[in-house]
Design a protein around this motif. Structure first.
Motif, PDB file in Angstrom:
ATOM      1  N   ARG A  74      43.066  76.171  41.546  1.00 23.89           N
ATOM      2  CA  ARG A  74      42.199  77.327  41.291  1.00 23.89           C
ATOM      3  C   ARG A  74      41.426  77.731  42.552  1.00 23.89           C
ATOM      4  O   ARG A  74      40.341  78.294  42.467  1.00 23.89           O
ATOM      5  CB  ARG A  74      41.242  77.019  40.145  1.00 23.89           C
ATOM      6  N   ASP A  75      42.019  77.457  43.689  1.00 27.99           N
ATOM      7  CA  ASP A  75      41.404  77.833  44.958  1.00 27.99           C
ATOM      8  C   ASP A  75      41.977  79.186  45.378  1.00 27.99           C
ATOM      9  O   ASP A  75      43.096  79.284  45.863  1.00 27.99           O
ATOM     10  CB  ASP A  75      41.714  76.770  46.020  1.00 27.99           C
ATOM     11  N   PHE A  76      41.187  80.221  45.187  1.00 30.29           N
ATOM     12  CA  PHE A  76      41.661  81.578  45.440  1.00 30.29           C
ATOM     13  C   PHE A  76      41.292  82.079  46.846  1.00 30.29           C
ATOM     14  O   PHE A  76      41.421  83.265  47.145  1.00 30.29           O
ATOM     15  CB  PHE A  76      41.133  82.529  44.370  1.00 30.29           C
ATOM     16  N   GLY A  77      40.846  81.153  47.686  1.00 27.25           N
ATOM     17  CA  GLY A  77      40.557  81.498  49.065  1.00 27.25           C
ATOM     18  C   GLY A  77      41.813  81.496  49.915  1.00 27.25           C
ATOM     19  O   GLY A  77      42.892  81.086  49.474  1.00 27.25           O
ATOM     20  N   PRO A  78      41.702  81.954  51.163  1.00 29.46           N
ATOM     21  CA  PRO A  78      42.867  81.986  52.058  1.00 29.46           C
ATOM     22  C   PRO A  78      43.333  80.586  52.422  1.00 29.46           C
ATOM     23  O   PRO A  78      42.557  79.630  52.366  1.00 29.46           O
ATOM     24  CB  PRO A  78      42.352  82.736  53.283  1.00 29.46           C
ATOM     25  N   LEU A  79      44.592  80.486  52.812  1.00 35.43           N
ATOM     26  CA  LEU A  79      45.172  79.205  53.191  1.00 35.43           C
ATOM     27  C   LEU A  79      44.345  78.541  54.286  1.00 35.43           C
ATOM     28  O   LEU A  79      43.994  77.370  54.201  1.00 35.43           O
ATOM     29  CB  LEU A  79      46.617  79.418  53.652  1.00 35.43           C
ATOM     30  N   ASP A  80      44.019  79.304  55.326  1.00 30.07           N
ATOM     31  CA  ASP A  80      43.169  78.809  56.416  1.00 30.07           C
ATOM     32  C   ASP A  80      42.221  79.938  56.805  1.00 30.07           C
ATOM     33  O   ASP A  80      42.649  80.926  57.415  1.00 30.07           O
ATOM     34  CB  ASP A  80      44.016  78.383  57.610  1.00 30.07           C
ATOM     35  N   ARG A 104      45.947  86.361  55.437  1.00 29.58           N
ATOM     36  CA  ARG A 104      45.267  87.615  55.112  1.00 29.58           C
ATOM     37  C   ARG A 104      45.579  88.096  53.702  1.00 29.58           C
ATOM     38  O   ARG A 104      44.824  88.901  53.148  1.00 29.58           O
ATOM     39  CB  ARG A 104      45.660  88.705  56.112  1.00 29.58           C
ATOM     40  N   SER A 105      46.677  87.604  53.116  1.00 27.45           N
ATOM     41  CA  SER A 105      47.165  88.241  51.880  1.00 27.45           C
ATOM     42  C   SER A 105      47.333  87.326  50.684  1.00 27.45           C
ATOM     43  O   SER A 105      47.412  87.822  49.552  1.00 27.45           O
ATOM     44  CB  SER A 105      48.516  88.914  52.162  1.00 27.45           C
ATOM     45  N   TYR A 106      47.413  86.005  50.879  1.00 27.30           N
ATOM     46  CA  TYR A 106      47.758  85.110  49.771  1.00 27.30           C
ATOM     47  C   TYR A 106      46.758  83.972  49.650  1.00 27.30           C
ATOM     48  O   TYR A 106      46.257  83.456  50.639  1.00 27.30           O
ATOM     49  CB  TYR A 106      49.173  84.538  49.968  1.00 27.30           C
ATOM     50  N   ARG A 141      50.308  77.376  46.147  1.00 29.48           N
ATOM     51  CA  ARG A 141      50.563  76.130  45.424  1.00 29.48           C
ATOM     52  C   ARG A 141      51.518  76.376  44.260  1.00 29.48           C
ATOM     53  O   ARG A 141      52.443  75.585  44.024  1.00 29.48           O
ATOM     54  CB  ARG A 141      49.259  75.534  44.901  1.00 29.48           C
ATOM     55  N   HIS A 142      51.306  77.453  43.544  1.00 25.40           N
ATOM     56  CA  HIS A 142      52.201  77.796  42.431  1.00 25.40           C
ATOM     57  C   HIS A 142      53.639  77.957  42.929  1.00 25.40           C
ATOM     58  O   HIS A 142      54.576  77.401  42.326  1.00 25.40           O
ATOM     59  CB  HIS A 142      51.717  79.089  41.768  1.00 25.40           C
TER      60      HIS A 142
END
Length: 374
Positions: free
Chosen positions: A297-303, A312-314, A320-321
């Motif tokens: 449930r981490d909706f922040g950017p990968l890095d 910038r987009s995912y 993870r999904h």
């Protein structure tokens, strides 16, 4: 040496051995330090040539052993060489395939004239001499090709490594004599394991030939990291200052930063792309295993520190999904990110060298949260 393949050192960091340069090839200049993604079978897995170009990739690797087996060097030559066959407009380097052959020791027969090996595709036996190997790489048509050499494993007895150094030097001379394409740069390969006197002998023997660049082989094969760096420091100091130095098979970000400080100019490795396909991302925090439940449930950017299209987009949750349900898009996005991460690291390293601040760059990296995780 062809003037086409000249190497110019444009800046050198006074506090380290790091340098920024440019190596000229038939498909344009290559700014160094440079990281070169590996496309073993004439493709970087999951990436189109257009996406690689958008990331700023300057050189892509392919492997002569695998392309010899499939689809065959004759077919690639008929297509117009690797550039036409793959629609890649920038530089290409082909590895001789020696590492792959010698890693399959149970299917190998070796003598001073060449090597007999069994195909991993159909079990058929093939014989390569150094001259055969050069001919195959000339058919493939890469901008940079590597000599056929014997890469000893680690650990290995000194006598075994000494014989590999002797044989590789003899093969280097034969590769040089057989090489005819002026639009290709043939690099020699330094061997010697962790025996420094053998490394010095290898460099001396190759120096008599005068290659336009030098691969540094036989590292990252299981030896302790600190011993590798100690050995590499002397090797870098002994190699000609006016030729590019290519540390083969190294793509760990921390090792890249340290090796640049020792005067290395070129790197390649499957690590960024392979770890991406396994669901792991490089980041400023270290490696991120996207299978971990903490990202669900981490909706922040990968890095958050990364500016690549993926960050910038995912979200981490979405990535993870994709990883957990084994969708190919997950591997593509993580490959894109990991390549950007390493390419951007090397780009910033070059900027620091030009600014005369590479020692500070190394300190900042080594003190960063993720440095010890690579």
């Amino acid at each position: 040496m062809s003037t086409m393949h000249r190497f110019e050192v444009q800046a050198a960091d006074g506090a380290t051995g790091a340098r920024a340069g440019v190596f000229h090839t038939a498909h344009g200049p290559v700014l160094t330090p440079v990281f070169m993604p590996v496309g073993t079978r004439a493709t970087v897995k999951g990436m189109t040539p257009e996406s690689l170009e958008a990331l700023g990739v300057q050189v892509v690797l392919a492997n002569a052993y695998h392309l010899f087996l499939r689809p065959g060097a004759d077919l690639v030559a008929e297509a117009g060489g690797l550039h036409a066959f793959t629609n890649w407009k920038r530089a290409i380097l082909t590895d001789s395939g020696g590492f792959q052959i010698f890693s399959l020791a149970d299917t190998l027969k070796l003598d001073d004239d060449g090597v007999i090996f069994r195909s991993i595709v159909d079990g058929a036996w093939h014989r390569w001499t150094p001259e055969d190997n050069v001919r195959i790489q000339e058919q493939l048509g890469a901008d940079i090709i590597m000599q056929l050499d014997q890469c000893p494993p680690y650990p290995a007895e000194e006598a075994f490594v000494a014989e590999a150094v002797r044989r590789s030097a003899a093969w280097a001379k034969r590769c040089w004599a057989a090489h005819a394409r002026e639009d290709q740069a043939l690099f020699g390969i330094v061997q010697g394991g962790l025996y420094q006197h053998l490394r010095r002998e290898s460099i001396e023997r190759l120096g008599e030939i005068g290659f336009p660049g030098y691969g540094i082989g036989g590292y990252s094969v299981g030896e302790p990291h600190e011993l590798m760096l100690e050995s590499l420091a002397e090797v870098g100091a002994l190699l000609p200052a006016d030729r590019p130095r290519y540390l083969m098979g190294v793509g760990n970000p921390t090792t890249i930063v340290q090796a640049i400080a020792l005067g290395v100019d070129m790197f390649d490795c499957v690590l960024p792309t392979r770890t991406a396909r396994l669901g792991t991302a490089f980041s400023s925090e270290g490696r991120l295993n996207l299978r971990n439940a903490r990202f669900a449930r981490d909706f922040g950017p990968l890095d958050p520190a990364c500016s690549c299209p993926v960050c910038r987009s995912y979200s981490r949750a979405y990535l993870r999904h994709l990883v957990n349900v084994k969708e190919m898009l997950g591997a593509i996005l993580l490959t894109t990110h990991n390549l950007h991460f390493v390419l951007d690291l090397v780009r910033r390293a070059r900027e620091a060298i030009v600014a005369g601040e590479y020692a500070a760059f190394v300190r900042a990296w080594m003190e960063s949260p993720g440095a010890n995780d690579y």
